[in-house]
Enzyme design. Structure first.
Site, mmCIF file in Angstrom:
data_model
loop_
_atom_site.group_PDB
_atom_site.id
_atom_site.type_symbol
_atom_site.label_atom_id
_atom_site.label_comp_id
_atom_site.label_asym_id
_atom_site.label_seq_id
_atom_site.Cartn_x
_atom_site.Cartn_y
_atom_site.Cartn_z
ATOM 1 N N ASP A 96 0.693 -1.075 0.422
ATOM 2 C CA ASP A 96 -0.318 -0.212 0.193
ATOM 3 C C ASP A 96 0.747 1.209 0.386
ATOM 4 O O ASP A 96 1.531 1.569 0.540
ATOM 5 C CB ASP A 96 -1.397 0.140 1.286
ATOM 6 C CG ASP A 96 -1.823 0.761 0.836
ATOM 7 O OD1 ASP A 96 -2.037 1.723 0.298
ATOM 8 O OD2 ASP A 96 -3.352 0.159 1.673
ATOM 9 N N ASP A 197 -3.026 4.889 -2.782
ATOM 10 C CA ASP A 197 -3.584 5.388 -2.106
ATOM 11 C C ASP A 197 -3.843 6.689 -2.010
ATOM 12 O O ASP A 197 -2.867 7.559 -3.515
ATOM 13 C CB ASP A 197 -2.740 5.725 -0.281
ATOM 14 C CG ASP A 197 -4.149 6.652 0.650
ATOM 15 O OD1 ASP A 197 -4.926 5.506 1.549
ATOM 16 O OD2 ASP A 197 -3.659 7.437 1.240
ATOM 17 N N GLU A 249 -6.310 4.062 -5.876
ATOM 18 C CA GLU A 249 -7.267 3.962 -4.873
ATOM 19 C C GLU A 249 -7.903 5.263 -5.464
ATOM 20 O O GLU A 249 -7.208 6.474 -5.100
ATOM 21 C CB GLU A 249 -6.972 4.099 -3.681
ATOM 22 C CG GLU A 249 -8.043 4.625 -2.676
ATOM 23 C CD GLU A 249 -8.770 5.105 -1.524
ATOM 24 O OE1 GLU A 249 -9.269 4.468 -0.067
ATOM 25 O OE2 GLU A 249 -7.717 5.157 -1.074
ATOM 26 N N HIS A 323 -11.190 -1.616 4.383
ATOM 27 C CA HIS A 323 -10.329 -1.217 5.858
ATOM 28 C C HIS A 323 -11.242 -0.279 6.572
ATOM 29 O O HIS A 323 -10.991 0.699 7.295
ATOM 30 C CB HIS A 323 -9.265 -1.132 6.210
ATOM 31 C CG HIS A 323 -8.908 0.273 5.129
ATOM 32 N ND1 HIS A 323 -8.476 -0.126 3.711
ATOM 33 C CD2 HIS A 323 -8.467 1.100 5.869
ATOM 34 C CE1 HIS A 323 -8.155 0.555 3.595
ATOM 35 N NE2 HIS A 323 -7.448 1.401 4.685
ATOM 36 N N ASP A 324 -12.026 0.590 5.554
ATOM 37 C CA ASP A 324 -12.829 2.155 5.837
ATOM 38 C C ASP A 324 -14.140 1.566 5.810
ATOM 39 O O ASP A 324 -14.430 3.047 5.478
ATOM 40 C CB ASP A 324 -12.652 3.004 4.388
ATOM 41 C CG ASP A 324 -10.889 3.389 4.212
ATOM 42 O OD1 ASP A 324 -10.088 3.455 5.508
ATOM 43 O OD2 ASP A 324 -10.134 3.787 3.644
HETATM 44 C C1 NOJ Z 1 -7.399 5.832 2.145
HETATM 45 C C2 NOJ Z 1 -7.038 4.893 2.894
HETATM 46 O O1 NOJ Z 1 -7.774 3.259 2.968
HETATM 47 C C3 NOJ Z 1 -7.418 5.631 4.242
HETATM 48 O O2 NOJ Z 1 -7.556 4.830 5.395
HETATM 49 C C4 NOJ Z 1 -6.993 6.609 4.630
HETATM 50 O O3 NOJ Z 1 -6.951 7.244 5.913
HETATM 51 C C5 NOJ Z 1 -6.611 7.556 3.722
HETATM 52 N N1 NOJ Z 1 -6.697 7.344 2.518
HETATM 53 C C6 NOJ Z 1 -5.798 8.695 4.301
HETATM 54 O O4 NOJ Z 1 -4.654 7.841 3.405
#
Ligand code: NOJ
Length: 550
Positions: A96, A197, A249, A323-324
């Site tokens: 990541d 990310d 992402e 995870h979000d």
């Molecule tokens: C996306 C990530 O998936 C998340 O967990 C993170 O807080 C933010 N980007 C900032 O890096």
């Protein structure tokens, strides 16, 4: 066919996967121990959330040193062992890469703070406006202003995320070269996949302007220069190696940009994550709200992305969980009354689509949101900010907690449930985040002995591997207005696959479109016995079924 199209990727949250040394935090040794389990599932790549040195304000997305392993997780030697042992099981690793921002503890930021001009140009620093107000009126995605005073200078630094995460200045070619070096460092270690990310917000303009009530994000999202940067990143790093898998992402992106990022002719990325389908339970765009999900909107978004990306030869990552996000079982199904049906229907509905499926740890055994009752049980920074802001805006504690229980990112970050022993066998110590209360009913040991969800996932993974109609077929949405069923057809070389997914907990009857009149259809996979293809179909609660049409 591109090499990644018939693979399934497993997302593993290192902090919560398996703790080998009793400190309550998952680690590399724990992952090594569980590789045979992942191999048994059948996945071919593991995406691991960041394990680099970090103060962990945002669970590792705030990086102090891109090229060292945080001792929380282990050592470089252990990583090398993991890469090698995974390879023996035909599993590759995806790292990541958080290239939009660093932690303010990063050496670059610290040097900048001390006055080093070279490093000041690594970040996005701007003076206040003439009237003394902040450089722009932008808001941080984690709440509050996106600007923070830069030491005791006249300047402010931009942080689109937490105040401890300073945005990097991609306009500076030195910054870009430093970041490519980081990617190359891991490439050389044997990492063959990268998840980037929030990659589509790296391209900020030289002159930053206030948002005027329009969609603020459009001022820094998917700007044309991002595509130039991604191409350069490709050329200067992973593009030099065969067989890499990359995924960007992409926050709030569009189908048009999705195609540009992932069409192979453009040499940017293998695929993208987009999130529109996971905002169908936001009230007018507000995540911290409590409304039921809009099924027709969900279908419309999935259909739009499937069709659009297919027309433009782009490629989607397919996922319900990460995870979000809160657990999809709790969000779109009924894991209390129909745990097996919910889990398998959700799985099948995306595993048979066009794109690359991702399984988020625990999904393969039907893990759900935990039932925390206190705000103090949550660790996530975004959750705490949201709680504070809701309370400040007059939302009563009970209501705020109800929303947090449904929407918090910690819902998916709870420790992996390995068995029925204390802390679900995740740790012998005290876990950094409480285990969900249902670990005695839902855990790997139980699932492997008599469960039906894990074997269903194994089957879906095998089918994708062996059937080009799944990995590479065209997509056509059908029954687009049906209020309960998400249905589609995949087609390749005279093979046609019909997939029906029922998103509700009652029995439901509907007519198939006239064109489908194949009485000899072959049942391929489904989560209930005794179902035939008929003009009038009757589906049971959370039923999913796929037929090969002759
Ligand atoms: C996306 C990530 O998936 C998340 O967990 C993170 O807080 C933010 N980007 C900032 O890096």
């Amino acid at each position: 066919m591109e090499h990644f199209k018939n693979k399934v990727i497993y997302q593993l949250y290192p902090k919560s996967f398996k703790d080998s040394d009793g400190d309550g935090i998952g680690d590399l040794k724990g992952i090594i121990e569980k590789l045979p389990y992942l191999h048994q599932l059948g996945i071919e790549m593991i995406w691991m959330n960041p394990i680099f040195v970090s103060p962990q304000k945002d669970n590792g997305y705030d990086i102090t040193d891109y090229c060292s392993i945080d001792p929380l997780f282990g050592t470089m030697e252990e990583l090398e062992e993991l890469i090698q042992k995974a390879k023996q099981l035909n599993i590759e690793l995806m790292f990541d890469m958080v290239l939009n921002h660093t932690s303010i503890t990063h050496e670059w930021f610290q040097k900048a703070l001390k006055g080093d001009k070279k490093y000041q140009d690594y970040y996005i620093l701007r003076p206040a406006k003439e009237d003394g107000s902040l450089p722009t009126n932008w808001q941080s995605k984690f709440g509050g202003d996106a600007w923070e005073p830069f030491g005791d200078t006249e300047n402010y630094y931009l942080h689109l995320y937490d105040v401890s995460q300073a945005d990097l200045n991609w306009r500076n070619p030195d910054v870009r070269q430093e970041l490519y070096k980081v990617v190359n460092f891991w490439l050389e270690k044997g990492i063959t996949g990268f998840r980037f990310d929030v990659l589509n917000v790296i391209g900020k303009e030289e002159v930053l302007v206030d948002s005027l009530g329009e969609n603020e994000k459009s001022l820094y999202t998917d700007t044309p220069i991002v595509h130039e940067y991604v191409k350069e990143l490709n050329q200067e790093s992973f593009g030099k190696k065969e067989g890499m898998i990359t995924v960007g992402e992409m926050s709030s992106t569009t189908v048009e940009n999705g195609i540009l990022y992932s069409n192979p002719d453009r040499k940017e990325l293998s695929m993208i994550f987009s999130f529109h389908h996971l905002k169908v339970d936001y009230d007018e765009g507000e995540k911290w709200s409590d409304i039921p999900f809009d099924f027709l909107e969900l279908k419309q978004i999935l259909n739009e992305w499937q069709t659009g990306m297919s027309d433009g030869n782009g490629w989607n990552a397919l996922f319900w969980n990460n995870h979000d996000q809160p657990r999809a079982n709790s969000r779109f199904g009924d894991p209390i009354k129909y745990p097996y049906e919910t889990a398998t229907m959700l799985a099948q509905s995306i595993h048979l689509l066009r794109g690359t499926p991702y399984i988020y740890q625990g999904e393969e055994i039907g893990m759900t949101n935990p039932d925390y009752s206190e705000i103090d049980e949550y660790v996530d920074i975004e959750t705490h900010n949201a709680y504070k802001s809701m309370r400040l805006n007059g939302v009563p504690h009970e209501k705020a907690m109800k929303i947090i229980k449904e929407k918090s990112r910690d819902n998916s970050r709870t420790p992996m449930q390995w068995d029925g022993s204390s802390h679900a066998g995740f740790t012998t110590g005290t876990p950094w985040l409480n285990v969900a209360g249902n670990y005695q009913e839902i855990n790997v040991e139980k699932e492997l002995s008599d469960g039906k969800v894990f074997p269903y996932y194994q089957k879906l993974i095998k089918l994708r591997k062996k059937m080009p109609v799944i990995s590479d077929g065209d997509y056509q949405g059908i029954l687009l207005d049906d209020p309960e069923v998400f249905a589609y057809i995949r087609e390749k070389d005279n093979q046609k696959l019909l997939v029906l997914n029922h998103f509700y907990g009652t029995e439901y009857s509907f007519q198939l479109p006239k064109e489908i009149n194949d009485i000899d259809a072959e049942h391929l996979i489904g989560n209930y016995p005794d179902i035939k293809l008929e003009k009038e179909m009757k589906l049971r609660p959370y039923e999913t079924v796929a037929f090969l049409l002759k």
